[in-house]
Design a protein around this motif. Structure first.
Motif, PDB file in Angstrom:
ATOM      1  N   ALA A 380       0.831  -1.212   0.000  1.00  0.00           N
ATOM      2  CA  ALA A 380       0.000   0.000   0.000  1.00  0.00           C
ATOM      3  C   ALA A 380       0.861   1.257   0.000  1.00  0.00           C
ATOM      4  CB  ALA A 380      -0.960   0.011   1.187  1.00  0.00           C
ATOM      5  N   GLY A 381       2.025   1.175  -0.684  1.00  0.00           N
ATOM      6  CA  GLY A 381       2.891   2.337  -0.824  1.00  0.00           C
ATOM      7  C   GLY A 381       3.856   2.556   0.330  1.00  0.00           C
ATOM      8  N   LYS A 382       3.835   1.668   1.341  1.00  0.00           N
ATOM      9  CA  LYS A 382       4.711   1.843   2.507  1.00  0.00           C
ATOM     10  C   LYS A 382       5.683   0.674   2.603  1.00  0.00           C
ATOM     11  CE  LYS A 382       1.136   4.271   5.152  1.00  0.00           C
ATOM     12  NZ  LYS A 382       0.322   4.276   6.399  1.00  0.00           N
ATOM     13  N   PRO A 383       6.962   0.949   3.002  1.00  0.00           N
ATOM     14  CA  PRO A 383       7.929  -0.144   3.188  1.00  0.00           C
ATOM     15  C   PRO A 383       7.479  -1.074   4.319  1.00  0.00           C
ATOM     16  CG  PRO A 383       9.023   1.995   3.108  1.00  0.00           C
ATOM     17  CD  PRO A 383       7.565   2.270   3.225  1.00  0.00           C
ATOM     18  N   GLU A 384       7.599  -2.372   4.104  1.00  0.00           N
ATOM     19  CA  GLU A 384       7.216  -3.361   5.104  1.00  0.00           C
ATOM     20  C   GLU A 384       8.298  -4.441   5.174  1.00  0.00           C
ATOM     21  OE1 GLU A 384       4.688  -3.600   7.131  1.00  0.00           O
ATOM     22  OE2 GLU A 384       3.214  -2.141   6.419  1.00  0.00           O
ATOM     23  N   ASP A 385       8.417  -5.088   6.337  1.00  0.00           N
ATOM     24  CA  ASP A 385       9.299  -6.241   6.467  1.00  0.00           C
ATOM     25  C   ASP A 385       8.606  -7.475   5.896  1.00  0.00           C
ATOM     26  OD1 ASP A 385      11.240  -4.738   7.781  1.00  0.00           O
ATOM     27  OD2 ASP A 385      10.301  -5.086   9.747  1.00  0.00           O
ATOM     28  N   ALA A 401      -5.114  -4.441   4.872  1.00  0.00           N
ATOM     29  CA  ALA A 401      -6.511  -4.332   4.471  1.00  0.00           C
ATOM     30  C   ALA A 401      -6.646  -3.221   3.445  1.00  0.00           C
ATOM     31  CB  ALA A 401      -7.390  -4.053   5.685  1.00  0.00           C
ATOM     32  N   GLY A 402      -7.391  -3.479   2.381  1.00  0.00           N
ATOM     33  CA  GLY A 402      -7.570  -2.492   1.327  1.00  0.00           C
ATOM     34  C   GLY A 402      -8.545  -1.403   1.731  1.00  0.00           C
ATOM     35  N   HIS A 408      -9.220  -2.412  -2.569  1.00  0.00           N
ATOM     36  CA  HIS A 408      -8.019  -2.651  -3.368  1.00  0.00           C
ATOM     37  C   HIS A 408      -6.763  -2.240  -2.606  1.00  0.00           C
ATOM     38  CE1 HIS A 408      -9.827  -2.873  -7.708  1.00  0.00           C
ATOM     39  NE2 HIS A 408     -10.341  -3.750  -6.888  1.00  0.00           N
ATOM     40  N   VAL A 409      -5.715  -3.061  -2.772  1.00  0.00           N
ATOM     41  CA  VAL A 409      -4.402  -2.737  -2.208  1.00  0.00           C
ATOM     42  C   VAL A 409      -3.344  -3.332  -3.135  1.00  0.00           C
ATOM     43  CG1 VAL A 409      -4.358  -4.807  -0.748  1.00  0.00           C
ATOM     44  CG2 VAL A 409      -2.947  -2.821  -0.148  1.00  0.00           C
TER      45      VAL A 409
END
Length: 749
Positions: A380-385, A401-402, A408-409
């Motif tokens: 969703a546009g954010k850095p994640e591990d 969650a979208g 949508h995600v």
């Protein structure tokens, strides 16, 4: 390109789904019913663009013979007698939008008064259809793909069977549609997607408006199921011919009665569909069959909210045989093991694997790779591990969650550092009929020199080098492009796709008349008349507001001139500059030269950054007086009659027994009549205007309706039934007074 750099341009490099999808033979068709004869002609293009934008490819409609037969051996297919008879125009719009048509050529048509055809008239009707549709079939490059009811001379196939029809406004629409998908072939037709407004004189019974999932103003009220299935089948639809139903492994605990699940498998992609018809969230592990190994695997913590359905991917190949046509860089063993959100699309570009999900709840995806991704991972546009297992070479990715009605995600992970890359810089939109500057950037000068820009048919472009690594294109969009439609552009080098952009197309300028009159259907639904009409006090003049939206990303200057017979404008000519993708108001005072009342036509001519000639209208309402005027407010080819004072407006039909359609307090824009109006009957009536009154003459009865200030009086021969009850809405009150059995007085104050 380093992983950190990949993170910076991920959003630009991973466009929305639907780019250059390779068409395939389809055994499953999803269509939306569009009964054009029940919808205003001025809104056809808008609604068809919306359908295409959510992923619909096929539009289904019947052609009522008695709607188009306007006289003995005379048929109207061009809108000569009613804009809604312009079937030729509808086919032209479908062709421009590259949508397919599914045509039903014969009776019965549900909820439409269509008597049976005798032999001679039926043959004449089929000859007319053959002449109209024969050259518009897919075999001739036209939009007509399917014809239900064979017509000699029309070489179109019948729609795939079985056909399932589902109402978009049904509370269980999504569950029913997913059950239909389990068949794996055939057709699904969505009914009741659009509000249906019957032409005057054609409504069954007293019905005038039939409510759908999308309102007449374009507002969406119940489109979640249609949107979800359209997004899913945009890419999964190509795989449907190879999907086969299989028995799911038994689970330790039996699924609740309100939860159903089925599994569909194919060599390239498989899925399990889970539907929760209950009132509580379903959450449990789910055992499914892995097609490749024939083993049973467990999808943990499958969560399905009440009323939801999820199409969960199982063993989906990351190669080009799956959902991703550009994924040639992956080996045969690399695949999505499973996901607990609904997979819609996969893309691979510039070393980044991007996936789109419908995720009502947070979920996860497990992917099998042949090497460790270089990172990073974005959700969703954010850095994640993300979890990585060096032994199994599997990655476990979180799926947030979208958002929005579609949940949508998008998630993406950098798989490799690409040897070559290219992308569009800040590409946002295209302006129809104009040159649009699009900047592109390349990983190396030699890549830029070897690259080329792929354009849709009819588009042209010229290029110039900005730097060795940058090329700027001037892209010209053809004037016949449709406002709101999307265009797919791509960069490639040596035949390999590098960067893509999906850009929406707009007219240079959009003009809206703020005070435009809207035809009301009860309290919730309304329709703006076309051309736009605004009430004006002729002697003192009325200031009308025009809202000008510049659809170009750059500031633009427009020269405007207003003119109309019997009207004066101040200013009559002006020049206005509007910022890029911004809106500005323009106030114009309108006077009536003669001081008399009634309807007047005028034109707003636009030059400069746009070249347009916009027809508009005003209705002149002298202070303290009532005027009677007539215009086709709902675009059905039959004019309505209007009584209008400075305070109130009453609208009547010359059909349906002189139906009283609207009674509105203008300052608050509040209509006090029910959705279907009152006084509805059968047959046409003769209407005559006399000062502040309308005289209706029907079969064996007469009625006089008079509007004075905000009081409407009705006097008719015979008994007048009770039509309205006194009520208050906000600060406006309706009072009712009965003076005799055939008279009544209705006052707004």
């Amino acid at each position: 390109m380093r992983p950190a750099a990949l993170l910076l341009f991920f959003a630009a490099a991973c466009p929305a789904p639907g780019f250059f999808a390779a068409p395939a033979a389809r055994e499953y068709v999803q269509a939306v019913e569009f009964p054009y004869y029940l919808y205003p002609r001025a809104q056809w293009e808008r609604e068809l663009v919306w359908m295409k934008s959510i992923g619909i490819r096929t539009v289904e409609f019947a052609i009522p013979w008695n709607w188009h037969e306007t006289g003995p051996d005379h048929y109207d297919f061009t809108g000569e007698t009613s804009p809604r008879r312009d079937l030729t125009g509808l086919i032209r719009i479908l062709r421009r939008l590259q949508l397919e048509a599914w045509v039903r050529t014969g009776p019965p048509i549900p909820n439409w008064p269509e008597p049976a055809l005798d032999g001679a008239r039926h043959r004449a009707w089929q000859r007319e259809l053959a002449q109209l549709l024969g050259t518009q079939t897919a075999g001739h490059g036209g939009p007509v793909r399917y014809v239900e009811g064979a017509v000699p001379g029309v070489d179109a196939a019948a729609p795939p069977l079985p056909v399932m029809a589902i109402s978009a406004v049904a509370p269980n629409a999504l569950a029913e549609s997913r059950a239909a998908l389990g068949v794996g072939r055939g057709s699904l037709v969505w009914r009741d997607v659009e509000d249906a407004i019957y032409p005057a004189g054609w409504a069954p019974g007293v019905t005038w408006l039939r409510t759908g999932a999308v309102g007449l103003a374009g507002n969406e009220t119940a489109t979640a199921a249609v949107r979800r299935d359209a997004a899913l089948l945009r890419h999964w639809g190509e795989i449907f011919p190879s999907l086969k139903a299989v028995a799911m492994p038994k689970t330790a605990a039996r699924l609740p009665d309100h939860v159903t699940a089925y599994e569909m498998v194919s060599p390239a992609a498989s899925a399990v569909s889970v539907t929760n018809r209950g009132r509580e969230t379903f959450e449990d592990d789910l055992r499914v069959a892995e097609p490749e190994t024939k083993r049973t695997i467990t999808i943990p913590k499958v969560t399905v909210p009440p009323g939801e359905s999820l199409w969960l991917p199982v063993s989906v190949s990351l190669g080009p045989d799956g959902l991703c046509h550009e994924c040639s860089n992956f080996s045969g063993v690399e695949h999505i093991v499973y996901a607990t959100a609904e997979l819609l699309d996969i893309e691979f570009e510039n070393g980044i694997l991007a996936m789109e999900f419908a995720a009502p709840e947070e979920g996860e995806a497990v992917l099998q790779f042949a090497r460790k991704p270089v990172g990073p991972y974005l959700a969703a546009g954010k850095p994640e591990d993300f979890d990585w297992d060096d032994k199994t070479l599997r990655a476990r990715l979180k799926i947030p969650a979208g958002k929005g009605r579609d949940h949508h995600v998008r998630v993406g992970i950098a798989i490799e550092e690409p040897e070559t890359s290219a992308f569009f810089d800040e590409a946002r939109r295209l302006v129809i009929g104009q040159k649009n500057a699009l900047a592109t950037t390349y990983s190396a000068p030699d890549v830029a020199r070897r690259s080329r820009l792929r354009l849709p048919d009819g588009f042209t472009a010229s290029s110039k080098e900005k730097t060795p690594n940058q090329i700027e294109y001037d892209v010209t969009v053809p004037t016949e492009a449709v406002h709101g439609d999307w265009a797919n552009l791509a960069l490639e080098a040596d035949g390999m796709p590098l960067g893509r952009a999906r850009l929406q197309m707009f007219r240079p300028l959009t003009v809206r008349l703020t005070q435009a009159i809207r035809l009301h259907f009860g309290t919730q639904t309304e329709l703006e008349a076309q051309p736009s009409v605004a009430p004006v006090e002729p002697k003192a003049g009325t200031e009308v507001e025009l809202r000008l939206r510049n659809n170009s990303p750059d500031i633009a200057t427009f020269r405007l001139e207003a003119a109309g017979d019997g009207l004066d404008f101040f200013p009559a000519k002006t020049e206005i500059s509007v910022g890029g993708m911004a809106e500005r108001p323009l106030l114009v005072r309108v006077f009536g030269k003669e001081g008399a009342g009634g309807l007047r036509d005028w034109h707003l001519r636009v030059k400069g950054a746009a070249d347009m000639d916009l027809p508009m209208r005003v209705v002149l309402v002298p202070r303290g007086q009532t005027v009677a005027w007539s215009a086709d407010l709902d675009g059905d080819g039959s004019a309505e009659w209007v009584l209008e004072s400075p305070k109130a407006r009453a609208v009547f039909s010359s059909q349906d027994g002189g139906r009283w359609m609207e009674f509105t307090w203008k300052d608050a824009d509040v209509n006090f009549l029910p959705v279907q109006g009152v006084l509805a009957g059968s047959g046409a009536v003769t209407v005559k205007a006399e000062g502040n009154a309308l005289e209706f003459d029907g079969k064996g009865w007469k009625r006089t309706v008079r509007l004075t200030d905000s009081t409407l009086s009705i006097e008719q021969s015979g008994n007048l039934p009770d039509l309205l009850a006194p009520e208050k809405r906000g600060n406006v009150t309706l009072t009712v007074q009965r003076k005799a059995s055939g008279t009544a007085e209705y006052r707004l104050h």
